[in-house]
Design a protein around this motif. Sequence first.
Motif, PDB file in Angstrom:
ATOM      1  N   PRO A 130      46.729 -38.328 -42.354  1.00 51.21           N
ATOM      2  CA  PRO A 130      46.854 -38.593 -40.910  1.00 51.21           C
ATOM      3  C   PRO A 130      46.601 -40.047 -40.518  1.00 51.21           C
ATOM      4  CG  PRO A 130      45.727 -36.514 -41.255  1.00 51.21           C
ATOM      5  CD  PRO A 130      45.918 -37.118 -42.614  1.00 51.21           C
ATOM      6  N   GLU A 131      45.665 -40.703 -41.193  1.00 51.06           N
ATOM      7  CA  GLU A 131      45.416 -42.107 -40.862  1.00 51.06           C
ATOM      8  C   GLU A 131      46.536 -43.015 -41.363  1.00 51.06           C
ATOM      9  OE1 GLU A 131      43.316 -43.374 -38.885  1.00 51.06           O
ATOM     10  OE2 GLU A 131      41.783 -41.825 -38.641  1.00 51.06           O
ATOM     11  N   GLY A 132      47.150 -42.657 -42.479  1.00 48.00           N
ATOM     12  CA  GLY A 132      48.291 -43.424 -42.953  1.00 48.00           C
ATOM     13  C   GLY A 132      49.461 -43.320 -42.008  1.00 48.00           C
ATOM     14  N   ILE A 133      49.696 -42.132 -41.505  1.00 45.87           N
ATOM     15  CA  ILE A 133      50.772 -41.936 -40.533  1.00 45.87           C
ATOM     16  C   ILE A 133      50.450 -42.637 -39.219  1.00 45.87           C
ATOM     17  CG2 ILE A 133      51.905 -40.190 -39.104  1.00 45.87           C
ATOM     18  CD1 ILE A 133      51.804 -38.350 -41.585  1.00 45.87           C
ATOM     19  N   LYS A 134      49.205 -42.504 -38.761  1.00 47.51           N
ATOM     20  CA  LYS A 134      48.830 -43.162 -37.508  1.00 47.51           C
ATOM     21  C   LYS A 134      49.019 -44.664 -37.590  1.00 47.51           C
ATOM     22  CE  LYS A 134      44.996 -42.065 -35.214  1.00 47.51           C
ATOM     23  NZ  LYS A 134      43.574 -42.041 -34.767  1.00 47.51           N
ATOM     24  N   GLY A 135      48.643 -45.271 -38.704  1.00 45.23           N
ATOM     25  CA  GLY A 135      48.790 -46.719 -38.838  1.00 45.23           C
ATOM     26  C   GLY A 135      50.219 -47.172 -38.682  1.00 45.23           C
ATOM     27  N   ALA A 136      51.150 -46.425 -39.282  1.00 46.97           N
ATOM     28  CA  ALA A 136      52.570 -46.774 -39.165  1.00 46.97           C
ATOM     29  C   ALA A 136      53.074 -46.578 -37.750  1.00 46.97           C
ATOM     30  CB  ALA A 136      53.383 -45.927 -40.143  1.00 46.97           C
ATOM     31  N   VAL A 137      52.686 -45.493 -37.128  1.00 46.77           N
ATOM     32  CA  VAL A 137      53.147 -45.204 -35.770  1.00 46.77           C
ATOM     33  C   VAL A 137      52.604 -46.232 -34.780  1.00 46.77           C
ATOM     34  CG1 VAL A 137      53.041 -43.542 -33.883  1.00 46.77           C
ATOM     35  CG2 VAL A 137      53.480 -42.750 -36.211  1.00 46.77           C
ATOM     36  N   VAL A 138      51.332 -46.573 -34.899  1.00 45.25           N
ATOM     37  CA  VAL A 138      50.732 -47.556 -33.985  1.00 45.25           C
ATOM     38  C   VAL A 138      51.406 -48.915 -34.149  1.00 45.25           C
ATOM     39  CG1 VAL A 138      48.624 -48.848 -33.462  1.00 45.25           C
ATOM     40  CG2 VAL A 138      48.532 -46.366 -33.750  1.00 45.25           C
ATOM     41  N   THR A 139      51.644 -49.326 -35.381  1.00 42.86           N
ATOM     42  CA  THR A 139      52.282 -50.621 -35.620  1.00 42.86           C
ATOM     43  C   THR A 139      53.671 -50.666 -34.990  1.00 42.86           C
ATOM     44  OG1 THR A 139      51.055 -50.942 -37.675  1.00 42.86           O
ATOM     45  CG2 THR A 139      53.076 -52.221 -37.392  1.00 42.86           C
ATOM     46  N   ALA A 140      54.483 -49.668 -35.267  1.00 45.55           N
ATOM     47  CA  ALA A 140      55.836 -49.643 -34.706  1.00 45.55           C
ATOM     48  C   ALA A 140      55.806 -49.559 -33.184  1.00 45.55           C
ATOM     49  CB  ALA A 140      56.616 -48.466 -35.290  1.00 45.55           C
ATOM     50  N   THR A 141      54.869 -48.798 -32.652  1.00 42.00           N
ATOM     51  CA  THR A 141      54.791 -48.633 -31.202  1.00 42.00           C
ATOM     52  C   THR A 141      54.398 -49.928 -30.517  1.00 42.00           C
ATOM     53  OG1 THR A 141      54.246 -46.283 -31.454  1.00 42.00           O
ATOM     54  CG2 THR A 141      53.700 -47.321 -29.348  1.00 42.00           C
ATOM     55  N   CYS A 142      53.462 -50.675 -31.100  1.00 39.02           N
ATOM     56  CA  CYS A 142      53.074 -51.960 -30.504  1.00 39.02           C
ATOM     57  C   CYS A 142      54.248 -52.933 -30.484  1.00 39.02           C
ATOM     58  CB  CYS A 142      51.899 -52.557 -31.271  1.00 39.02           C
ATOM     59  SG  CYS A 142      50.337 -51.685 -31.014  1.00 39.02           S
ATOM     60  N   ILE A 143      55.053 -52.928 -31.548  1.00 34.65           N
ATOM     61  CA  ILE A 143      56.261 -53.767 -31.568  1.00 34.65           C
ATOM     62  C   ILE A 143      57.228 -53.309 -30.482  1.00 34.65           C
ATOM     63  CG2 ILE A 143      58.324 -54.290 -32.928  1.00 34.65           C
ATOM     64  CD1 ILE A 143      56.446 -54.262 -35.406  1.00 34.65           C
ATOM     65  N   TRP A 144      57.440 -52.014 -30.397  1.00 32.76           N
ATOM     66  CA  TRP A 144      58.330 -51.456 -29.373  1.00 32.76           C
ATOM     67  C   TRP A 144      57.848 -51.853 -27.976  1.00 32.76           C
ATOM     68  CZ3 TRP A 144      58.238 -48.367 -25.117  1.00 32.76           C
ATOM     69  CH2 TRP A 144      59.441 -47.744 -24.720  1.00 32.76           C
ATOM     70  N   MET A 145      56.559 -51.792 -27.744  1.00 31.93           N
ATOM     71  CA  MET A 145      55.998 -52.154 -26.438  1.00 31.93           C
ATOM     72  C   MET A 145      56.227 -53.633 -26.137  1.00 31.93           C
ATOM     73  SD  MET A 145      52.424 -49.963 -26.536  1.00 31.93           S
ATOM     74  CE  MET A 145      51.932 -50.333 -24.833  1.00 31.93           C
ATOM     75  N   ALA A 146      56.006 -54.491 -27.139  1.00 30.14           N
ATOM     76  CA  ALA A 146      56.232 -55.926 -26.937  1.00 30.14           C
ATOM     77  C   ALA A 146      57.695 -56.200 -26.613  1.00 30.14           C
ATOM     78  CB  ALA A 146      55.790 -56.694 -28.176  1.00 30.14           C
ATOM     79  N   ARG A 147      58.602 -55.514 -27.299  1.00 26.32           N
ATOM     80  CA  ARG A 147      60.038 -55.680 -27.053  1.00 26.32           C
ATOM     81  C   ARG A 147      60.422 -55.250 -25.649  1.00 26.32           C
ATOM     82  NH1 ARG A 147      63.103 -52.095 -29.702  1.00 26.32           N
ATOM     83  NH2 ARG A 147      64.953 -53.210 -28.952  1.00 26.32           N
ATOM     84  N   HIS A 148      59.712 -54.288 -25.124  1.00 25.09           N
ATOM     85  CA  HIS A 148      60.072 -53.728 -23.824  1.00 25.09           C
ATOM     86  C   HIS A 148      59.212 -54.279 -22.684  1.00 25.09           C
ATOM     87  CE1 HIS A 148      62.225 -50.906 -26.426  1.00 25.09           C
ATOM     88  NE2 HIS A 148      62.975 -50.657 -25.373  1.00 25.09           N
ATOM     89  N   GLY A 149      58.639 -55.453 -22.901  1.00 22.38           N
ATOM     90  CA  GLY A 149      57.998 -56.178 -21.816  1.00 22.38           C
ATOM     91  C   GLY A 149      56.626 -55.697 -21.416  1.00 22.38           C
ATOM     92  N   LYS A 150      55.986 -54.905 -22.255  1.00 26.51           N
ATOM     93  CA  LYS A 150      54.641 -54.454 -21.933  1.00 26.51           C
ATOM     94  C   LYS A 150      53.656 -55.615 -22.088  1.00 26.51           C
ATOM     95  CE  LYS A 150      56.000 -50.215 -21.273  1.00 26.51           C
ATOM     96  NZ  LYS A 150      56.034 -49.632 -19.912  1.00 26.51           N
ATOM     97  N   SER A 151      52.588 -55.574 -21.330  1.00 26.47           N
ATOM     98  CA  SER A 151      51.605 -56.647 -21.351  1.00 26.47           C
ATOM     99  C   SER A 151      50.651 -56.498 -22.534  1.00 26.47           C
ATOM    100  CB  SER A 151      50.790 -56.632 -20.053  1.00 26.47           C
ATOM    101  OG  SER A 151      49.960 -55.468 -20.005  1.00 26.47           O
ATOM    102  N   LYS A 152      49.891 -57.551 -22.785  1.00 24.83           N
ATOM    103  CA  LYS A 152      48.853 -57.448 -23.810  1.00 24.83           C
ATOM    104  C   LYS A 152      47.850 -56.364 -23.463  1.00 24.83           C
ATOM    105  CE  LYS A 152      48.672 -61.997 -25.955  1.00 24.83           C
ATOM    106  NZ  LYS A 152      47.854 -63.200 -26.170  1.00 24.83           N
ATOM    107  N   GLN A 153      47.551 -56.248 -22.180  1.00 27.40           N
ATOM    108  CA  GLN A 153      46.606 -55.208 -21.771  1.00 27.40           C
ATOM    109  C   GLN A 153      47.166 -53.824 -22.072  1.00 27.40           C
ATOM    110  OE1 GLN A 153      43.410 -55.883 -20.376  1.00 27.40           O
ATOM    111  NE2 GLN A 153      43.168 -53.732 -20.978  1.00 27.40           N
TER     112      GLN A 153
END
Length: 261
Positions: A130-153
């Motif tokens: 579960p932690e291995g999967i979470k790490g991949a999902v969190v990483t991809a999601t943070c990139i997706w958020m940055a691409r879609h104009g989400k703030s650092k907060q």
Amino acid sequence: MAVKGAVVGDILGAQFEFDRPRNLDWKNVPLTEGAAIGFTDDTVMTLAIKKALKTGADLVETMVDIGRKYPHSGYGGRFYGWINGDNHEPYNSWGNGSAMRGAFVGEFYEDYEEMQKMAEATAAVSHNHPEGIKGAVVTATCIWMARHGKSKQDIYDYVLEQYPKAEYEYSIAYSLDEMRPHYKWNESCQGSVPAAMRCFCESDDYESFIRNVFSLECDSDTFGAIAGGVAEEFYGGFGSVDGEGLLKKYLTPELLEILNM
């Protein structure tokens, strides 16, 4: 491109992965000071996943095929066996290898749920803890958020939700000033992903992100790969860092071709 940010982060971080001077002047050291600079398994697997997703090829077969061409790129012991052996079943790993290879997922998919599902899939072929999967999902999601104009907060709040202070030793809730005195080299997703994202959150541009990584006695190439894609997407490039020059200098023709697909 998040993939370029991840690969440049890997290249720059590699020089201090195992040979970080005790009193490194991380604020001022030249970015290409170390003798060990060059791409690692983080780059190889990131680009293998890109090739598989871009061409529709089998994920495992592509990872194995490309991975075997670069046998000395720094695989962990169990993953080296996974790449080079006959058994390609997952082995319940929570290692940060699942997070460092997921940049293209966050870059490629527009649909949020599809992106998270594919991030899980790229992890679960080997790192199905579960932690291995979470790490991949969190990483991809943070990139997706940055691409879609989400703030650092916004990004910080998401990572904090996934790695709350009460449950994780290296939660993103801790500042780098708080982490530096006690952070120890850690190859787990839970010990790498939130700390790497803190390096991004405390940065002002891509260079300061890399210097934040240098400031910790960490798995620095993997920190660079995990959050480098977020930094590149958020800042819209490399700024003062010659990212394109580093890519052309250090990647093989094959890997450069995949990068530019």
